[in-house]
Structure formats: structure tokens, C-alpha cells
Design a protein around this motif. Structure first.
Motif, PDB file in Angstrom:
ATOM      1  N   THR A  52       8.181  -2.906   9.269  1.00 13.68           N
ATOM      2  CA  THR A  52       8.331  -3.758  10.459  1.00 13.68           C
ATOM      3  C   THR A  52       8.947  -2.972  11.618  1.00 13.68           C
ATOM      4  O   THR A  52       8.421  -2.991  12.730  1.00 13.68           O
ATOM      5  CB  THR A  52       9.230  -4.974  10.127  1.00 13.68           C
ATOM      6  OG1 THR A  52       8.892  -5.431   8.823  1.00 13.68           O
ATOM      7  CG2 THR A  52       9.031  -6.098  11.118  1.00 13.68           C
ATOM      8  N   ASP A 155      -0.033  -6.664  10.927  1.00 14.64           N
ATOM      9  CA  ASP A 155       0.800  -6.452   9.743  1.00 14.64           C
ATOM     10  C   ASP A 155       0.081  -7.107   8.567  1.00 14.64           C
ATOM     11  O   ASP A 155      -0.370  -8.248   8.691  1.00 14.64           O
ATOM     12  CB  ASP A 155       2.184  -7.087   9.969  1.00 14.64           C
ATOM     13  CG  ASP A 155       3.194  -6.634   8.931  1.00 14.64           C
ATOM     14  OD1 ASP A 155       2.943  -5.619   8.244  1.00 14.64           O
ATOM     15  OD2 ASP A 155       4.238  -7.297   8.792  1.00 14.64           O
ATOM     16  N   GLU A 156      -0.013  -6.419   7.449  1.00  8.59           N
ATOM     17  CA  GLU A 156      -0.728  -6.937   6.280  1.00  8.59           C
ATOM     18  C   GLU A 156      -2.173  -7.261   6.641  1.00  8.59           C
ATOM     19  O   GLU A 156      -2.688  -8.350   6.345  1.00  8.59           O
ATOM     20  CB  GLU A 156      -0.030  -8.176   5.701  1.00  8.59           C
ATOM     21  CG  GLU A 156       1.465  -8.024   5.486  1.00  8.59           C
ATOM     22  CD  GLU A 156       1.827  -7.212   4.245  1.00  8.59           C
ATOM     23  OE1 GLU A 156       0.919  -6.866   3.471  1.00  8.59           O
ATOM     24  OE2 GLU A 156       3.015  -6.898   4.080  1.00  8.59           O
ATOM     25  N   GLY A 310       5.210  -9.525   2.500  1.00  6.35           N
ATOM     26  CA  GLY A 310       6.129  -9.263   3.604  1.00  6.35           C
ATOM     27  C   GLY A 310       7.519  -9.859   3.531  1.00  6.35           C
ATOM     28  O   GLY A 310       8.439  -9.308   4.111  1.00  6.35           O
TER      29      GLY A 310
HETATM   30 MG    MG Z   1       6.217  -5.838   5.953  1.00  6.99          MG
END
Ligand code: MG
Ligand code: ADP
Length: 447
Positions: A52, A155-156, A310
Motif C-alpha cells: 500500500t 490494488d489486487e 488486503g
Molecule cells: Mg495490499
């Protein structure tokens, strides 16, 4: 390596120091300079390794150091597959940007659309953290315009594709399709065919960074597998684990939403302080559950893959796969809810007859022969299933129409193949080959 060696602005360095981070993680050391240089990036590293901040710091640096392209459009958009993860990224962004004049909005599915329209209009946020479906709705509604977007962060990314957000991602990509945009994708598992395809569309000559392999054993997570005969047997083993393991907080993953409810009820009868979280719940309930779990009101969170990605809750000492995940990568992400940022964690996986083929997939993905652990007094009969016999279909002589179609398909696949060469990896497992398959999207409720 130190944060000051990465080319970060002094204001950011002071912020990081204030937040208590001493040295960058490997992925941060490698990804931050690339992010700051404005290059596109496809980055993977194990769960809990600080991805992150690896994308938030270059995003913040851009705010400090460069002028916006337009006066009102968001400059940075961060997309995540689930609402819970979006909220967490948003909280980290807020901490990093506190005391600055930068504005941000959280745009999630399941919340009032008109309220979001008003907030977007009033705030003109520089950062938008969103789930892809709802962001695409705002683009359609013109409540958000991405002409001035400078940075798109996924993200992801692989999970967003699994959840069927490909179309929305393409629309977001098209809405911000100008040459100066920088795009970065992050995950612990990026060896995914659809990721390669979408990366070829969305990224411009990306730098690829992999810290370790996605199938590598996570050193901070002790992982055990236990064979089970049936549901009652699984429950007995779960009881034993919750009784014998010294745990702070536990996340238990089940196969379906209905299973989360059923198991939670059973655990609460046994005074285990459990709570269920699933994608079918309304957003207020989901928010309450997560905030209570983070405040340790509950000891056990029973959930589905909605929480596999996450989430960073440091008190999660144990993960239990009550049912095995269908997709092998989800195994890596589920167990990665523990053992974060250098802490130690434990993961137990219960493998019954229904889990067997998922388990074999995971074993192939991890490129390991996994042995099972036995619990004294709780052994069972199940020892695995035999490979299914598949009959080879007889080759038929192709008709002219079928031949034409095949020729057309071949032309298509050559170009896809050429693209794939850049990113796509196949992993040899003994004499078989593990190939991530094209998948049908799962149902997503996080738009
Ligand atoms: Mg993450
Ligand atoms: P990932 O996305 O790789 O799974 P996260 O970004 O959620 O990991 O970070 C995991 C945890 O590590 C978070 O609690 C975060 O605050 C912490 N963290 C991030 N960077 C550092 C660092 N440089 N040093 C120590 N802890 C860090």
C-alpha cells in the motif's frame, strides 16, 4: 536501504518518520523509485509486505512535486476489489496526507449514489479510492471526469478480474486514456492470464517487479493441513484448534455465505465471540462488523473470500480454512491475513472430500508436496481421492465452417500469445504444468 535513498520529498520523509516506519520493505525500495519516475509498473510481493505505501508514496510525491493537468479532475484513482480493502487504503492515505491541503473521496458500491455525487462535486477530490463498479457508474453519470487523471492504481488487480470487473476496468481505462497517465498494478499474485491481457491494454511498457514468487512459502506463516471426513469432523477439529491454539484473533474462511452464518451461530453457542461477514450483507452491517472486529469486540471473524484480500489487522494470529478456496491464489491471500509486517502467524487448512480437488490445485500452485498433520484422538478415515479418469474426445474431421472459425481463432490467439510473452509465466509442476485458467467471474456484490 533507507527511505531517504529512494528520492522521496523531505515532507514525505518527515511524514513516514512520524508514522514510525524505520526502513522501507523490499517492495517499497524497488517500487517507489519506479513510481516516482512516472513509469508504469506491474509489482508483486508477498502478503503483508507494505505494498500500500509502495503505491501511496509515489502518488503523494506527485502531489508535492507536479502541477495538475486540469483544475478539477481527480489526479489519482486507486481501485480495490472490495469495499473493506478500499476503506483500509483510504485510511492509510488519510494518515499519509494529514496536514496537507490534498482532498480525497471514498467511492464505494452499496452506499448512496446521490450523496457521493454531491461529495464529489463539493470536494473536487485529488484522490479517489473506489471499487470499480461504482466508479464506472459515476463516469457514466458524468459525476466524475477523468480527463486529468495522472495516476491509476489497481490494488489486487487479479481479484478485480476474478470478480468480473473487467468491463468496468476497461471503461475506466478508456475514460482516462491519455499518454501522460501512469498506471500501476499491485498484488501478491499477478501470474494470471487475464492480468496479462488487461496489463497489455492498460500499461505502457511497464516495469515488472517481483519480490519473491507468489507460490513461495511465507516465512512468517506456519501452515498446516488436516484431513477431515465430513462436516462434524471439521467442527470437532475447529473446536480443538480454538481450544488448544493460543490465539488473539482468528479469521475462519468458509465456502459460502450460508456457511458463514451457520458456523457463526454454532461458535457463538460455544461462547466463542464470533461474527459473520459476507458480501451479501448491507454496507452498514459490513462496516459495523469490521470496525467491531478491529476493536477486538469479536475474537473470531467467519467469512468468505470477500475478506481474503488486503485486510491488515495486526491481531489476527490465526487463519483457518474451514473450507478450501476454489482458486489456488486465494489460498495465498487468505493465509496472508496473518503473519503481516514481520509478525508471526499460523494457518490451518481443513481438507475434506469436497475440498480435495481445490487442495490439489493449491498444491500444484505452491509447487510443493504437502503433507498432512494429524491431531491425536481426532484422526479420520479420509486419505484423499483418486485422480478422475477423463476420456479423450475423438477427433472429428472438421467441417468447412468449423475450419474457417479455427483459422480465425488461430489468428486471434497468435496476437494474444505474443502479448502474453511479456508477462505470462507457466510453472512446471513435476511433469505437469500449472496454467492459470480463464475463469468465469464470481458473483461480486462490491461494485
Ligand atoms: Mg495490499
Ligand atoms: P500488503 O499490501 O503488501 O499486503 P500492507 O500495505 O497492507 O501490505 O502493509 C502491511 C503492514 O505493514 C501494514 O500494517 C503497514 O502499516 C506495515 N508497513 C508498511 N510499510 C512498512 C515499513 N516500511 N516498515 C514497517 N511496517 C510497514
Amino acid at each position: 536501504m533507507q527511505f531517504k535513498d529512494l528520492g522521496l520529498d523531505n515532507r514525505l520523509l518527515r511524514k513516514i518518520d512520524h508514522m514510525g516506519f524505520k526502513a522501507p520493505t523490499d517492495i517499497q525500495s524497488q517500487a517507489i523509485p519506479v513510481g516516482i519516475a512516472g513509469k508504469d509498473l506491474l509489482a508483486s510481493s508477498k502478503t503483508g509486505s507494505g505494498k500500500t505505501l509502495a503505491f501511496l508514496m509515489p502518488a503523494m510525491q506527485r502531489m508535492y512535486r507536479s502541477k495538475p493537468f486540469t483544475r478539477r479532475d481527480p489526479r489519482v484513482v486507486i481501485l480495490t476489489p472490495t469495499r473493506e480493502l478500499a476503506k483500509q487504503v483510504y485510511a492509510e492515505l488519510k494518515a499519509l496526507a494529514s496536514g496537507t491541503p490534498y482532498t480525497f473521496c471514498l467511492v464505494l458500491g452499496g452506499e448512496n449514489f446521490n450523496d457521493q455525487v454531491k461529495e464529489l462535486r463539493n470536494k473536487d477530490p485529488m484522490f479517489v479510492v473506489a471499487t470499480p463498479g461504482r466508479l464506472a457508474d459515476h463516469l457514466e453519470h458524468r459525476s466524475l471526469v477523468l480527463d486529468g487523471l495522472e495516476m491509476l492504481i489497481l490494488d489486487e488487480a487479479d481479484r478485480m478480474l476474478d470478480l468480473g470487473f473487467k468491463d468496468q476496468l476497461e471503461r475506466i481505462n478508456a475514460a482516462a486514456n491519455h499518454r501522460r497517465r501512469q498506471t500501476m498494478m499491485f498484488s501478491a499474485t499477478l501470474d494470471h492470464q487475464q492480468v496479462n491481457e488487461i496489463a497489455a491494454d492498460m500499461l505502457n511498457m511497464p516495469k515488472r517487479i517481483s519480490v519473491g514468487q507468489s507460490n513461495e512459502q511465507h516465512q512468517d506463516i506456519e501452515q498446516q493441513f488436516i484431513l477431515c471426513d465430513h462436516l462434524d469432523h471439521k467442527e470437532a477439529i475447529l473446536d480443538h484448534l480454538l481450544e488448544s491454539e493460543d490465539h488473539q484473533q482468528v479469521i475462519i474462511f468458509t465456502a459460502t455465505r450460508a456457511d458463514t452464518e451457520r458456523l457463526t451461530e454454532k461458535l457463538n453457542k460455544d461462547k466463542r465471540k464470533a461474527v459473520a461477514l459476507s458480501g451479501g450483507m448491507n454496507q452498514t452491517a459490513r462496516n459495523n462488523i469490521m470496525s467491531q472486529f478491529e476493536r477486538h469486540v469479536h475474537k473470531v471473524l467467519v467469512t468468505t473470500d470477500v475478506a481474503s484480500r488486503g485486510l491488515d489487522i495486526s491481531a489476527v494470529s490465526h487463519v483457518i480454512n474451514f473450507d478450501m478456496p476454489k482458486h489456488a491464489e486465494e489460498y495465498v491471500h487468505r493465509v496472508g491475513r496473518t503473519g503481516r509486517a514481520g509478525n508471526k502467524g499460523k494457518a490451518f487448512s481443513l481438507v475434506g472430500p469436497k475440498d480435495w480437488w481445490s487442495f490439489k490445485n493449491i498444491e500444484a500452485f505452491l509447487q510443493q508436496t504437502i503433507s498432512f498433520d494429524a491431531i491425536e484422538g481426532l484422526g479420520g478415515k479420509f486419505k484423499g481421492l483418486k485422480p478422475k479418469q477423463t476420456r479423450k474426445p475423438q477427433a472429428k474431421k472438421p467441417t468447412t465452417a468449423a475450419k474457417k472459425q479455427k483459422d480465425a481463432d488461430n489468428t486471434k490467439s497468435t496476437s494474444v500469445k505474443r502479448r502474453d510473452k511479456t508477462f505470462y509465466k507457466t510453472v512446471a509442476v513435476g511433469d505437469s504444468v500449472f496454467m492459470p485458467k480463464k475463469r468465469k467471474p464470481e458473483t461480486n456484490s462490491d461494485s
